[in-house]
Design a protein around this motif. Structure first.
Motif, PDB file in Angstrom:
ATOM      1  N   VAL A   1     -28.602  18.924  58.396  1.00 54.26           N
ATOM      2  CA  VAL A   1     -28.486  17.511  58.944  1.00 54.26           C
ATOM      3  C   VAL A   1     -28.001  17.534  60.306  1.00 54.26           C
ATOM      4  CG1 VAL A   1     -27.204  15.298  58.689  1.00 54.26           C
ATOM      5  CG2 VAL A   1     -28.360  16.379  56.723  1.00 54.26           C
ATOM      6  N   ALA A   2     -26.658  18.351  60.612  1.00 51.98           N
ATOM      7  CA  ALA A   2     -26.299  18.471  61.768  1.00 51.98           C
ATOM      8  C   ALA A   2     -26.923  18.929  62.811  1.00 51.98           C
ATOM      9  CB  ALA A   2     -24.726  19.333  61.724  1.00 51.98           C
ATOM     10  N   ARG A   3     -28.024  20.053  62.590  1.00 53.88           N
ATOM     11  CA  ARG A   3     -28.911  20.623  63.619  1.00 53.88           C
ATOM     12  C   ARG A   3     -29.844  19.625  63.928  1.00 53.88           C
ATOM     13  NH1 ARG A   3     -33.313  24.993  61.640  1.00 53.88           N
ATOM     14  NH2 ARG A   3     -33.880  26.016  63.641  1.00 53.88           N
ATOM     15  N   TYR A   4     -30.452  19.015  62.978  1.00 59.67           N
ATOM     16  CA  TYR A   4     -31.444  18.001  63.614  1.00 59.67           C
ATOM     17  C   TYR A   4     -30.832  16.816  64.277  1.00 59.67           C
ATOM     18  CZ  TYR A   4     -34.597  19.862  59.589  1.00 59.67           C
ATOM     19  OH  TYR A   4     -35.248  20.839  59.015  1.00 59.67           O
ATOM     20  N   ALA A   5     -29.684  16.214  63.917  1.00 60.50           N
ATOM     21  CA  ALA A   5     -28.767  15.435  64.589  1.00 60.50           C
ATOM     22  C   ALA A   5     -28.554  15.909  66.147  1.00 60.50           C
ATOM     23  CB  ALA A   5     -27.981  14.779  64.104  1.00 60.50           C
ATOM     24  N   ALA A   6     -28.066  16.890  66.266  1.00 65.19           N
ATOM     25  CA  ALA A   6     -27.735  17.514  67.383  1.00 65.19           C
ATOM     26  C   ALA A   6     -28.817  17.787  68.304  1.00 65.19           C
ATOM     27  CB  ALA A   6     -27.161  18.834  67.066  1.00 65.19           C
ATOM     28  N   LEU A   7     -29.814  18.093  68.127  1.00 68.76           N
ATOM     29  CA  LEU A   7     -31.274  18.378  68.750  1.00 68.76           C
ATOM     30  C   LEU A   7     -31.693  17.074  69.159  1.00 68.76           C
ATOM     31  CD1 LEU A   7     -33.428  20.012  70.000  1.00 68.76           C
ATOM     32  CD2 LEU A   7     -34.676  19.930  67.508  1.00 68.76           C
ATOM     33  N   LEU A   8     -31.684  16.167  68.342  1.00 69.31           N
ATOM     34  CA  LEU A   8     -32.120  14.782  68.714  1.00 69.31           C
ATOM     35  C   LEU A   8     -31.503  14.092  69.851  1.00 69.31           C
ATOM     36  CD1 LEU A   8     -34.545  12.753  68.257  1.00 69.31           C
ATOM     37  CD2 LEU A   8     -32.950  11.792  66.308  1.00 69.31           C
ATOM     38  N   THR A   9     -30.204  14.418  69.723  1.00 71.89           N
ATOM     39  CA  THR A   9     -29.198  13.799  70.615  1.00 71.89           C
ATOM     40  C   THR A   9     -28.744  14.538  71.701  1.00 71.89           C
ATOM     41  OG1 THR A   9     -27.311  14.234  69.215  1.00 71.89           O
ATOM     42  CG2 THR A   9     -28.268  12.039  68.694  1.00 71.89           C
ATOM     43  N   ALA A  10     -29.357  15.863  71.847  1.00 66.60           N
ATOM     44  CA  ALA A  10     -28.935  16.786  73.076  1.00 66.60           C
ATOM     45  C   ALA A  10     -27.352  16.977  73.045  1.00 66.60           C
ATOM     46  CB  ALA A  10     -29.369  16.151  74.413  1.00 66.60           C
ATOM     47  N   ARG A  11     -27.018  17.194  71.781  1.00 72.28           N
ATOM     48  CA  ARG A  11     -25.545  17.810  71.741  1.00 72.28           C
ATOM     49  C   ARG A  11     -25.502  19.104  71.255  1.00 72.28           C
ATOM     50  NH1 ARG A  11     -24.959  12.036  69.704  1.00 72.28           N
ATOM     51  NH2 ARG A  11     -23.120  11.123  70.699  1.00 72.28           N
ATOM     52  N   ARG A  12     -24.346  19.874  71.420  1.00 73.93           N
ATOM     53  CA  ARG A  12     -24.273  21.154  70.645  1.00 73.93           C
ATOM     54  C   ARG A  12     -23.569  21.114  69.291  1.00 73.93           C
ATOM     55  NH1 ARG A  12     -20.835  24.688  74.234  1.00 73.93           N
ATOM     56  NH2 ARG A  12     -22.141  26.337  73.583  1.00 73.93           N
ATOM     57  N   TRP A  13     -23.831  22.178  68.492  1.00 76.92           N
ATOM     58  CA  TRP A  13     -23.222  22.047  67.190  1.00 76.92           C
ATOM     59  C   TRP A  13     -22.564  23.313  66.951  1.00 76.92           C
ATOM     60  CZ3 TRP A  13     -25.224  24.543  62.638  1.00 76.92           C
ATOM     61  CH2 TRP A  13     -26.563  25.078  62.835  1.00 76.92           C
ATOM     62  N   SER A  14     -21.867  23.470  65.945  1.00 76.80           N
ATOM     63  CA  SER A  14     -21.053  24.526  65.347  1.00 76.80           C
ATOM     64  C   SER A  14     -21.041  24.602  63.882  1.00 76.80           C
ATOM     65  CB  SER A  14     -19.806  25.037  66.151  1.00 76.80           C
ATOM     66  OG  SER A  14     -18.834  23.829  66.213  1.00 76.80           O
ATOM     67  N   PHE A  15     -20.520  25.718  63.278  1.00 78.28           N
ATOM     68  CA  PHE A  15     -20.477  25.545  61.753  1.00 78.28           C
ATOM     69  C   PHE A  15     -19.136  26.446  61.486  1.00 78.28           C
ATOM     70  CE2 PHE A  15     -23.076  29.400  62.935  1.00 78.28           C
ATOM     71  CZ  PHE A  15     -22.572  30.389  62.000  1.00 78.28           C
ATOM     72  N   SER A  16     -18.788  26.175  60.140  1.00 79.09           N
ATOM     73  CA  SER A  16     -17.922  26.825  59.540  1.00 79.09           C
ATOM     74  C   SER A  16     -18.713  27.248  58.059  1.00 79.09           C
ATOM     75  CB  SER A  16     -16.819  26.042  59.106  1.00 79.09           C
ATOM     76  OG  SER A  16     -15.699  26.096  60.203  1.00 79.09           O
ATOM     77  N   ALA A  17     -18.944  28.593  57.856  1.00 80.48           N
ATOM     78  CA  ALA A  17     -19.575  29.115  56.695  1.00 80.48           C
ATOM     79  C   ALA A  17     -18.849  29.408  55.598  1.00 80.48           C
ATOM     80  CB  ALA A  17     -20.827  30.085  57.258  1.00 80.48           C
ATOM     81  N   HIS A  18     -18.989  29.380  54.383  1.00 83.43           N
ATOM     82  CA  HIS A  18     -17.876  29.621  53.359  1.00 83.43           C
ATOM     83  C   HIS A  18     -18.253  30.675  52.450  1.00 83.43           C
ATOM     84  CE1 HIS A  18     -15.407  26.984  55.320  1.00 83.43           C
ATOM     85  NE2 HIS A  18     -16.263  25.901  55.237  1.00 83.43           N
ATOM     86  N   ALA A  19     -19.041  30.063  51.507  1.00 84.57           N
ATOM     87  CA  ALA A  19     -19.439  30.867  50.210  1.00 84.57           C
ATOM     88  C   ALA A  19     -21.037  30.764  49.548  1.00 84.57           C
ATOM     89  CB  ALA A  19     -18.534  30.639  48.969  1.00 84.57           C
ATOM     90  N   LYS A  20     -21.070  29.621  48.960  1.00 84.87           N
ATOM     91  CA  LYS A  20     -22.422  29.459  48.203  1.00 84.87           C
ATOM     92  C   LYS A  20     -23.682  29.469  49.450  1.00 84.87           C
ATOM     93  CE  LYS A  20     -25.001  26.070  45.458  1.00 84.87           C
ATOM     94  NZ  LYS A  20     -25.038  24.889  44.450  1.00 84.87           N
ATOM     95  N   ASP A  21     -23.119  28.763  50.652  1.00 82.36           N
ATOM     96  CA  ASP A  21     -24.026  28.473  51.617  1.00 82.36           C
ATOM     97  C   ASP A  21     -24.459  29.898  52.467  1.00 82.36           C
ATOM     98  OD1 ASP A  21     -21.391  28.513  52.545  1.00 82.36           O
ATOM     99  OD2 ASP A  21     -22.023  28.023  54.668  1.00 82.36           O
ATOM    100  N   ILE A  22     -23.940  30.765  52.195  1.00 83.96           N
ATOM    101  CA  ILE A  22     -24.127  32.215  52.852  1.00 83.96           C
ATOM    102  C   ILE A  22     -25.162  32.955  52.022  1.00 83.96           C
ATOM    103  CG2 ILE A  22     -23.177  34.504  53.458  1.00 83.96           C
ATOM    104  CD1 ILE A  22     -20.524  32.898  54.447  1.00 83.96           C
ATOM    105  N   TRP A  23     -24.929  32.843  50.686  1.00 86.45           N
ATOM    106  CA  TRP A  23     -25.254  33.639  49.727  1.00 86.45           C
ATOM    107  C   TRP A  23     -26.894  33.033  49.005  1.00 86.45           C
ATOM    108  CZ3 TRP A  23     -23.945  38.507  50.470  1.00 86.45           C
ATOM    109  CH2 TRP A  23     -22.625  38.499  50.976  1.00 86.45           C
ATOM    110  N   THR A  24     -27.031  31.497  49.045  1.00 83.49           N
ATOM    111  CA  THR A  24     -27.934  30.904  48.610  1.00 83.49           C
ATOM    112  C   THR A  24     -28.914  30.213  49.477  1.00 83.49           C
ATOM    113  OG1 THR A  24     -26.835  28.841  48.178  1.00 83.49           O
ATOM    114  CG2 THR A  24     -26.660  30.498  46.431  1.00 83.49           C
ATOM    115  N   THR A  25     -28.642  30.318  50.806  1.00 84.35           N
ATOM    116  CA  THR A  25     -29.667  30.021  51.785  1.00 84.35           C
ATOM    117  C   THR A  25     -30.627  31.363  52.036  1.00 84.35           C
ATOM    118  OG1 THR A  25     -27.949  28.379  52.737  1.00 84.35           O
ATOM    119  CG2 THR A  25     -29.892  28.969  54.124  1.00 84.35           C
ATOM    120  N   PRO A  26     -31.963  30.738  52.300  1.00 81.36           N
ATOM    121  CA  PRO A  26     -32.760  31.622  52.522  1.00 81.36           C
ATOM    122  C   PRO A  26     -32.606  32.519  53.965  1.00 81.36           C
ATOM    123  CG  PRO A  26     -33.848  29.880  51.740  1.00 81.36           C
ATOM    124  CD  PRO A  26     -32.425  29.361  52.212  1.00 81.36           C
TER     125      PRO A  26
END
Length: 425
Positions: A137-162
């Motif tokens: 969601v953040a990536r799509y919205a940032a691209l559409l609005t010409a903003r930059r985005w950053s992330f904090s990665a934690h656990a499940k998101d690191i190990w279960t995302t392709p």
């Protein structure tokens, strides 16, 4: 003072299980950052942590399901047609959808259209917690609005995302942090140098001085050993292994266990407890606010958290409850898995056993029950480790400096990072 603000995108807010996020938001505000919270889901927990009441940022909620707010989604779509970056977003979404043709992927696009339309003009940067659906969601919205985005990665998101999705998100983000070396190694293997290490740590000013812990050893039925486990009732926390281990303890060892946390496996775990004949010894207390959790830690003799890999690849990072237990000098028995060994050295700051082995876990429980002196030494060493190497200051200094630079509030990230102590090893 600049009026620029940072939007923080979360999967759900507020959540009792995400004290680390609430702590970070509060600390960033105390460093002068102005935030706005956007959540993909409304809260489901009945209680809140005191920290949530101290956070000034208002929370806005995206439609969890697009059918729940069709007019908001249509307005977002209409506004998107006036954006020059719409063709780029549609091309990106088409690539993603070919590899992940799911309703969830369509929902993330719809949520992003709503977010892009409703973000106030003074939002200069988007920061997201978790690299799976919230980051989409953040990536799509940032691209559409010409903003930059950053992330904090934690656990499940690191190990279960392709891998493909992680790699492309790491490439597109301005920067990111993660909270364990275990997670950092996976992200660096996909996109070297795109992610920084930032342990959550604790704001120790919010925690009381540790109490003198009892010397119960379980030999007196009137003074049973008090065990405590805090964690969501999900597979990766290893509650099933803990119950199986407890079922094999000798009858002469008297103990009681409090399980704090809610989750999808509660009914199955309660049934397991009944089958093992332990219903009178194990109490399910549900999800509790942090003051009640800390009070339980102060009254306990031993903290147990036997995390392990879950089906589907989910795993923990470095559970904050381990640091909370250490803040009260409560001795810790855990598994040598994921980020836990980054905080606890076996035999020095606690006892670590292999994940998924109830027999070894039971043997460690017997050993620690029989030696209150060892428990006291381990608890004191864990607290010293926490105070020395895991305060929240280093991580907050890093994240705040990066956010200021990304939002145009500061151009000197190096100045912020030069003040950091070395990361704990």
């Amino acid at each position: 003072m600049s009026a620029k603000r940072v939007a923080v995108v979360l999967k759900g807010y507020p959540r009792l299980s995400e004290t680390f996020i609430a702590q970070e938001l509060l600390a960033l505000e105390r460093r002068g950052l102005s935030l706005e919270i956007w959540s993909l889901r409304r809260p489901t927990d009945r209680a809140r942590h005191p920290m949530h009441g101290q956070i000034r940022a208002e929370a806005a909620y995206l439609p969890e399901y697009l059918r729940d707010a069709p007019l908001r989604v249509l307005r977002g779509l209409g506004a998107a047609f006036r954006r020059r970056n719409l063709p780029a977003l549609l091309a990106l979404f088409a690539r993603d959808f070919r590899r992940d043709p799911t309703a969830s992927r369509l929902r993330r696009l719809g949520q992003a259209l709503v977010l892009a339309r409703e973000l106030p003009a003074d939002i200069a940067h988007i920061h997201v917690h978790f690299l799976h659906t919230p980051a989409s969601v953040a990536r799509y919205a940032a691209l559409l609005t010409a903003r930059r985005w950053s992330f904090s990665a934690h656990a499940k998101d690191i190990w279960t995302t392709p891998d493909w999705e992680l790699t492309e998100k790491l490439r597109d983000a301005a920067w990111g942090v993660t909270c364990t070396r275990d997670g950092l190694a996976r992200l660096d293997a996909l996109a070297p140098g795109r992610t920084l290490l930032a342990y959550h740590g604790l704001d120790l000013s919010r925690f009381p001085i540790p109490p003198p812990h009892e010397t119960r050893d379980g030999t007196d039925p009137a003074r049973p050993l008090r065990l405590l486990c805090v964690g969501r009732l999900v597979a990766k926390k290893g509650h099933d292994d803990l119950i199986d281990a407890l079922a094999t303890l000798p009858p002469g060892l008297h103990w009681q266990l409090d399980l704090i946390g809610g989750g999808e496996l509660r009914a199955a775990l309660e049934a397991r407890v009944g089958t093992c004949g332990l219903a009178e010894r194990i109490r399910f207390r549900g999800a509790l606010a942090q003051p009640a959790v800390i009070e339980a830690m102060r009254a306990a003799d031993l903290f147990v958290l036997p995390t392990k890999p879950a089906p589907g690849g989910d795993r923990d990072g470095l559970p904050n409850v381990l640091m909370e237990a250490a803040s009260q000098a409560l001795p810790i028995l855990a598994t040598a898995f994921a980020g836990t060994p980054e905080f606890i050295t076996d035999g020095t700051h606690g006892v670590l056993v292999p994940p998924g082995d109830p027999a070894v876990l039971a043997a460690a429980l017997i050993r620690l029950a029989d030696d209150p002196g060892l428990r006291r030494r381990l608890g004191e060493a864990a607290r010293a480790r926490l105070v020395r190497d895991f305060s929240e200051e280093a991580a907050i200094a890093l994240i705040a400096g990066r956010l200021r630079a990304s939002a145009g509030l500061s151009s000197d990230v190096a100045a912020h990072e030069s003040e950091l102590p070395a990361c704990a090893s």
